[in-house]
Design an enzyme around this catalytic site. Sequence first.
Site, PDB file in Angstrom:
ATOM      1  N   ASP A 390      38.399  50.972  45.608  1.00 54.22           N
ATOM      2  CA  ASP A 390      38.785  49.272  45.477  1.00 54.22           C
ATOM      3  C   ASP A 390      39.745  49.080  44.694  1.00 54.22           C
ATOM      4  O   ASP A 390      39.895  49.977  43.734  1.00 54.22           O
ATOM      5  CB  ASP A 390      37.848  48.761  45.038  1.00 54.22           C
ATOM      6  CG  ASP A 390      38.595  46.507  45.264  1.00 54.22           C
ATOM      7  OD1 ASP A 390      38.565  46.978  45.265  1.00 54.22           O
ATOM      8  OD2 ASP A 390      37.596  46.668  44.053  1.00 54.22           O
ATOM      9  N   THR A 392      41.136  46.752  42.613  1.00 51.57           N
ATOM     10  CA  THR A 392      41.189  44.795  41.483  1.00 51.57           C
ATOM     11  C   THR A 392      40.354  46.029  40.531  1.00 51.57           C
ATOM     12  O   THR A 392      38.779  45.239  41.255  1.00 51.57           O
ATOM     13  CB  THR A 392      41.391  43.822  41.885  1.00 51.57           C
ATOM     14  OG1 THR A 392      42.234  43.568  42.608  1.00 51.57           O
ATOM     15  CG2 THR A 392      41.170  42.884  40.542  1.00 51.57           C
ATOM     16  N   LYS A 553      62.451  31.015  41.506  1.00 51.93           N
ATOM     17  CA  LYS A 553      62.211  32.401  41.050  1.00 51.93           C
ATOM     18  C   LYS A 553      61.537  33.196  41.908  1.00 51.93           C
ATOM     19  O   LYS A 553      60.372  32.294  42.888  1.00 51.93           O
ATOM     20  CB  LYS A 553      60.906  32.484  40.014  1.00 51.93           C
ATOM     21  CG  LYS A 553      59.716  31.997  40.169  1.00 51.93           C
ATOM     22  CD  LYS A 553      58.773  31.898  38.639  1.00 51.93           C
ATOM     23  CE  LYS A 553      56.975  30.883  38.952  1.00 51.93           C
ATOM     24  NZ  LYS A 553      56.324  31.258  37.685  1.00 51.93           N
ATOM     25  N   THR A 667      41.325  47.844  49.876  1.00 55.48           N
ATOM     26  CA  THR A 667      41.593  46.256  48.533  1.00 55.48           C
ATOM     27  C   THR A 667      41.825  45.283  49.542  1.00 55.48           C
ATOM     28  O   THR A 667      42.280  44.644  51.023  1.00 55.48           O
ATOM     29  CB  THR A 667      42.931  46.760  47.609  1.00 55.48           C
ATOM     30  OG1 THR A 667      42.995  45.225  46.957  1.00 55.48           O
ATOM     31  CG2 THR A 667      43.834  46.862  48.704  1.00 55.48           C
ATOM     32  N   ASP A 669      43.065  42.695  48.422  1.00 58.17           N
ATOM     33  CA  ASP A 669      44.491  42.202  47.967  1.00 58.17           C
ATOM     34  C   ASP A 669      45.856  41.993  48.843  1.00 58.17           C
ATOM     35  O   ASP A 669      45.830  42.882  50.013  1.00 58.17           O
ATOM     36  CB  ASP A 669      44.963  42.954  46.822  1.00 58.17           C
ATOM     37  CG  ASP A 669      44.356  42.364  44.964  1.00 58.17           C
ATOM     38  OD1 ASP A 669      44.090  41.196  45.481  1.00 58.17           O
ATOM     39  OD2 ASP A 669      44.604  42.775  44.401  1.00 58.17           O
ATOM     40  N   ASP A 823      32.500  45.664  47.340  1.00 58.27           N
ATOM     41  CA  ASP A 823      32.249  46.536  47.605  1.00 58.27           C
ATOM     42  C   ASP A 823      31.355  47.291  47.923  1.00 58.27           C
ATOM     43  O   ASP A 823      30.750  48.591  47.735  1.00 58.27           O
ATOM     44  CB  ASP A 823      32.331  47.668  46.558  1.00 58.27           C
ATOM     45  CG  ASP A 823      34.290  46.964  45.799  1.00 58.27           C
ATOM     46  OD1 ASP A 823      35.039  46.592  46.767  1.00 58.27           O
ATOM     47  OD2 ASP A 823      34.572  47.188  45.348  1.00 58.27           O
TER      48      ASP A 823
END
Length: 1335
Positions: A390, A392, A553, A667, A669, A823
């Site tokens: 994993d 994070t 931004k 992951t 993400d 996980d």
Amino acid sequence: MFKKRPPPEEERRVRANDREYNEKFQYASNCIMTSKYNVITFLPVNLFEQFQEVANTYFLFLLILQLIPQISSLSWFTTIVPLVLVLSITAVKDATDDYFRHKSDNQVNNRQSQVVIHGSLQKEKWMNVRVGDVIKLENNQFVAADLLLLSSSEPHSLCYIETAELDGETNMKVRQSLSVTAELGDPNNLASFNGEVVCEPPNNKLDRFCGLLYWRETKYPLSNQNMLLRGCVLRNTEYCYGLVIFAGPDTKLMQNSGRTKFKRTSIDRLMNTLVLWIFCFLVCMGVILAVGNAVWEVEVGSRFHSFLAWDLPVDNFLFSAFLSFWSYVIILNTVVPISLYVSVEVIRLGHSYFINWDRQMYCPQCNTAAEARTTTLNEELGQVEYIFSDKTGTLTQNIMSFNKCSISGRAYGEVIDPMAGQPKRLDFSSFNPLADPDFCFYDNSLLESVKLGDPHSHEFFRLLSLCHTVMSEEKKEGELVYKAQSPDEGALVTAARNFGFMFRSRTPGTVTVTELGRPVTYTLLAILDFNNIRKRMSVIVRNPEGRIRLYCKGADTLLFERLHPCNHHLMNVTTDHLNEYAGDGLRTLVLAYRDLSEEQWEEWAENHRQADMSTDCRDDRLAATYEHIEQDMMLLGATAIEDKLQEGVPETIAILSLANIKIWVLTGDKQETAVNIGYSCKMLTDDMTEVFIISGYTVQRVREELRRARERMMDIRGGAEDTGGGRDLPSGGEKQQQCPPPPAPPSSTTLDSISGEFALVINGHSLAHALEADMEGEFVWTACACRAVICCRVTPLQKAQVVELIKKHKKAVTLAIGDGANDVSMIKTAHIGVGISGQEGIQAVLASDYSFSQFRFLQRLLLVHGRWSYLRMCRFLCYFFYKNFAFTMVHFWFGFFCGFSAQTVYDQYFITLYNIVYTSLPVLAMGIFDQDVPEQRSLEYPKLYEPGQLNLLFNKREFFICIAQGIYTSVVLFCVPYAIFSQATQGTGEPLADYQTFAVTTATALVIVVSVQIALDTGYWTVINHFFVWGSLCIFFSIMVAMHSQTLFSIFPQQFHFIGSAQCTLVQPLVWLTITLATVICILPVLAFRFLKLDLKPQLSDTVRYTQLVRQKKRKPAGRCMGGVRGGAVGVAEGRLGARGGSRRSGYAFAHQEGFGELITSGKNMRLSSLALANFASRHSSSWIDTLRKKKHSTTHPPQSASGESSPAPSYVSGSAPPLSNSSSLLGGSQDTPPEDGTRTPPVTLPQMAPGPHINTAPASVQVLSAGILTPTSVRSAGGDSSSGWTLSLGAVQEALIGWRGVAARISGTSSPGLPPNPRKQTTQCEMERQTDGT
């Protein structure tokens, strides 16, 4: 337990506050069970699992045979006692493991929850909550089940949750109830709520929910935004109410957990096969001896029938042969004794305690030690080929820090002063009393710029304090806590706070900022929020003077296109800064602004209002209005944020890669986040040959991208194409050429041999197609040819599917490591599951086989404990099979001389005690304590790990070698005493040969031979080894003399028949001569073979041991600086990987997701106490790249590249000379050389050995390096006869070590290794450094 399972659901119907209605559907309760047994099922299920071991079934069968008196020549207790002991030990161990699972389950099931019953709140345990109940949750509580949010204490029934247990993400998420149920905030109203929910059946999709609420004759659609899933934590919300939809095993968390699987090691599976082979061999020996019995009865035995009749019920020679067959099966069963399995469990238990006691795997910060939660997989740790990790919380700390920035063309944050040493952290307290004390920054020039009133710096930090969706909570004056949609935003707002622009509070229409001590309130006109397409965010504000300005931004690739042409020069300078930041692995972001007139604002506001009110293509219309206003902006600068890795992650990944272990990151993400972390932790490097991006949305597109990736690899391998240019596959929008039908994919062997370093990045939607049955082969072939694989946006179940795929196709040992509940499924599926005890709960730890607190401990778990466990277990098994074949086969040869009567050579007590007492302790000591090289050498030489991956130390070939040696030993032990005693006499002239003398002599010779053999096999002697080996010999003689004594015979005359045999036999000189001769004949060939192997084909471990011996005996003062690498590396600045271009720079903008903008402007989320942001502080270790750069090479090598780029060791084509990797620079110096100041590591020089008449001398100056990668071909003798011994082979080894520096060249930036220099002209490293210093 025996309740009939309900049929699969097609849809779920839940009626609120009506348990009677819901119970007819037999929905699962909220009780969870991760354990395997209960009180009733433990004994049958555990025995069933244990008797899956073929050996246990085999011994049970033998026990039944021994109960038949006609065929048993041994007592039944010799088998039943060890069998019961083994079953009991294993059962106790399994029961203990399951007890802790029950304990964890009870802890969760007994948590308290508040349930609305009859208009009042009543406390209920989680296990008693039912589907259809309405429950109340309070702030910071875990969600008990999958709930439909009905109402909350927040405006518009919003609530905020953390989903770290589900998807590993720690950022806040927002959920909102239906407006029709928002008014049900009182228990009385909720008690009367009788709505009915019709929704999808239980599934594992975390990001999707589809259902309808029927209430008051109206139906309302439900989505995932209305759901609170089990495992989430309620944050910053005083309370909320929810309706239980899914409970217990039906919740999405448990649906993603996977089942607890019974894990077996590859050695266990091999032993099952070997036991079957041994049983077949045993049957063959029994048949041979039975046939011999039949022939003997016909030819010889028939002469004795008149005075020595057969015992009943034997009445013919065939029946006698039949009984003889079973008798020999019982006698010869000790080829696989039950004590083997007892010893295996004891050894595994000892290895587990070594892991638990390892102080170098203890984390003092969190007071957590490593824990082996199972004892059955230790040797599997030494055979891992694939690691699935994993991201994070496992590789990263999920802590962002503002590191560097570029303002109006000037870079800040790079502090390099060789004279000043370590830069000093800035103290903001005197400048800004409201500064965050945990904020770290080192460049004082930026603070001075702010103090001097530089308008660009002020505007820069003003943008950071206004352009965000962070919410603040001020508990008391000056004590602010920020809660952000992502850690990146929190880091940017905190940076602005410390430099004097502090975000204080917001309302739906205003933002209040303290600018250099002066409070300023801006009117918030609009928020143009992030999404995955825009990759930027803007706010439009009006300052107190009435001026309107847009602050933006986002990703550099998108903002640069929208800048005013006058920014061209500044954009080029900023681009250079961005390239530098990207080379450091930082997440970058570009800042810009635009001034708007009242007319421009009013015109755009009207267009935005119309787009917002449209019912068709609303998102596209809003995007168009955003695009219109975000033009002609003025560039302010750029930010660089560091996503902090855990300590030691880059070093760990580098060392594991050198050990030929492939690491895959799985992951949840986003792609850019994962890719940036891949570069930060050195999984991905800029000098990789190619990084392939698989992002197709259809099966055809994914197949095409995988095919093109394979073709590219093959082209590079064949030299058909140039490897320069871009790294990414062309996007889907590019023009496609007409291609013939895709050819059959190449074999995995072909792809595995590809030279070059490739990486593969695949998205979750593409992975879903790649995991389909007709695609999985292509995906595996392509991915396994890459050195690094990153799978993004994957669900917990997909993680498990990827692991299962590699297990299925590669037949390799897999290890999964993670820290969150997302996980768990992956951890349970892999051969070995490792849990990180981090900040995301303990679900991963509870499901794991091993646990610790830092990813960096993985290298020690595998390269030290895993390799040692595998080595010890293999040596133990080889010796165990050898000693038992040597012991048992003597009965076979004796059968030809005793009329095949199934008479034993030894007395039954020796047979019983041989494996339990006489030979058990020495082999246990070897199996627990043995090691080939010290632990530091195991880390310095990662290639030592490869024999376990290739399963070289114990396989079918090694097994046959062991039993061949055992059979040879048995022949010697039988024939030598038999031949000598046949004509031998005592000193009195009486014949020496009799059955009891022969038995005592053979037994004594056997014990001495196997004791000498284990002394040769033991590579690491401890006090315990000495005590067990020599103590076992003493115990043997003591017990034998006692067994043959007059005392025991007088007490038990029917049991002890060998009265006085030992005393009479062991006083005969001829007996000791016989024992000595048998021992020499047995051991001498073993010694000769080992010396020849060591001389002609030494292994890497042999070379390492020899160099270790040389260091200890011939150490010189120059060698004491070997440990200086570690000392000199402290405080060195992080090395740059070099410029990375394009999209990889703006990881923050690409990784961000749609924020709280719409909620903020609508005012729905406004409340007195805003969200809180936890403060994190930690810094990962200095770069190991800088240490490697300081390693100087000999002047005979080509000059190294100055780019500073680095790359882990490449894979080498078979047949090429394997280079040496000085991997000690990754870890510091050796354990036997103390660290010195500085970073140079001069080598130890071996003195020239005195030449003898038959010994060739080694070179006068032989460099002994502290680390390397060798294969047996590297150390083969270059010439000369075998009498040259160690000196010649080590000379060839050192020549290879000095000559080839391929890995070191790659790490320091050289594209190819230099040619091997002439060792006679080689300048030593210390001399070269002295020359360099003099220059």
